[in-house]
Design a protein around this motif. Structure first.
Motif, short mmCIF file in Angstrom:
data_model
loop_
_atom_site.label_atom_id
_atom_site.label_comp_id
_atom_site.label_asym_id
_atom_site.label_seq_id
_atom_site.Cartn_x
_atom_site.Cartn_y
_atom_site.Cartn_z
N CYS A 84 49.42 -33.17 43.82
CA CYS A 84 48.05 -32.63 43.80
C CYS A 84 47.26 -33.38 44.86
CB CYS A 84 47.43 -32.77 42.41
SG CYS A 84 46.97 -34.45 41.91
N TRP A 85 46.05 -32.95 45.07
CA TRP A 85 45.28 -33.50 46.19
C TRP A 85 45.12 -35.02 46.07
CZ3 TRP A 85 44.62 -32.27 50.85
CH2 TRP A 85 43.59 -32.84 51.61
N CYS A 86 44.84 -35.49 44.88
CA CYS A 86 44.66 -36.93 44.64
C CYS A 86 45.97 -37.72 44.67
CB CYS A 86 44.05 -37.17 43.27
SG CYS A 86 42.27 -37.05 43.20
N GLY A 87 47.05 -37.03 44.32
CA GLY A 87 48.31 -37.73 44.13
C GLY A 87 48.49 -38.23 42.71
N LEU A 88 47.62 -37.78 41.82
CA LEU A 88 47.78 -38.14 40.41
C LEU A 88 49.05 -37.51 39.84
CD1 LEU A 88 46.66 -39.35 37.75
CD2 LEU A 88 45.34 -37.24 37.46
#
Lengths: 110, 104
Positions: A84-88
């Motif tokens: 995901c965009w955050c890398g979560l």
């Protein structure tokens, strides 16, 4: 709102959604803990655990699409990055999240 | 041939604004009457466990009042990600009584 308790609830609720979509929490536990903490802060301020890595647009229709986990609304983009965009969240087969590159939406969509 | 196992859920007259939230066999279920049909869906959003009781219905799409995630009440599938599903139960109205099939 107890921050640690809320983070634990996020892990259960968001993990369930991510799992069904082929994702898991990043193996980088430090990142996961940091992002979840930011989300608790955002929920305390705005009432919703928005993605801490994307800006609020100021209208409900758009902003609801960045409540974590926002994978359903960004599927093709995130699948291309395997994160995901955050890398979560990362794809389930990812072992080393540092190998993944963030790809701007404009770049992905070109 | 599969045996049907209908459970009494509510009286049709108990619906308010075509809805009624019930608890049956430990499950929170929302009954929704649309036109002449009755639908029974899990009354808990897969996202953050919000109840759908006050959720807006657009056609067959039920919107979670908390974060606007939408699900088709016929299949239970999220409109933009079919892997995310609410439990749905077969339902029917018989002489003003609503029954649902809970399965085993």
């Amino acid at each position: 709102m107890d921050t640690e308790k809320r983070k634990a609830q996020y892990r259960e609720m968001f993990g369930r959604v991510a799992d069904a979509l082929g994702y898991k929490f990043s193996p980088d536990e430090e990142i996961v803990d940091f992002i979840l903490e930011q989300e608790v802060t955002l929920e305390k301020k705005h009432g919703n655990p928005f993605c801490p890595c994307q800006g609020l647009k100021g209208n409900r229709e758009e902003d609801m699409k960045i409540v974590c986990p926002c994978i359903p609304f960004n599927r093709e983009h995130f699948d291309a990055m395997k994160r995901c965009w955050c890398g979560l969240f990362v794809h389930k087969d990812v072992e080393d999240p540092d190998e993944l590159e963030q790809l701007a939406y404009s770049e992905f969509n070109s | 041939m599969e045996e049907e196992n209908w459970t009494l859920a509510a009286q049709e007259s108990e619906l308010k604004d075509d809805r009624k939230a019930i608890s049956l066999n430990g499950q929170n279920i929302l009954l929704i009457r649309k036109d002449d049909e009755i639908f029974a869906v899990e009354n808990r959003c897969i996202h953050m466990n919000c109840k759908f009781t006050r959720g807006e219905l657009n056609g067959y799409n039920l919107k979670c009042p908390c974060h606007d995630w939408e699900f088709d009440i016929r299949s239970g599938e999220m409109t933009v990600a079919s892997e995310l599903k609410l439990a749905v139960y077969p339902a029917k109205i018989d002489s003003g009584t609503i029954y649902i099939e809970m399965g085993d």
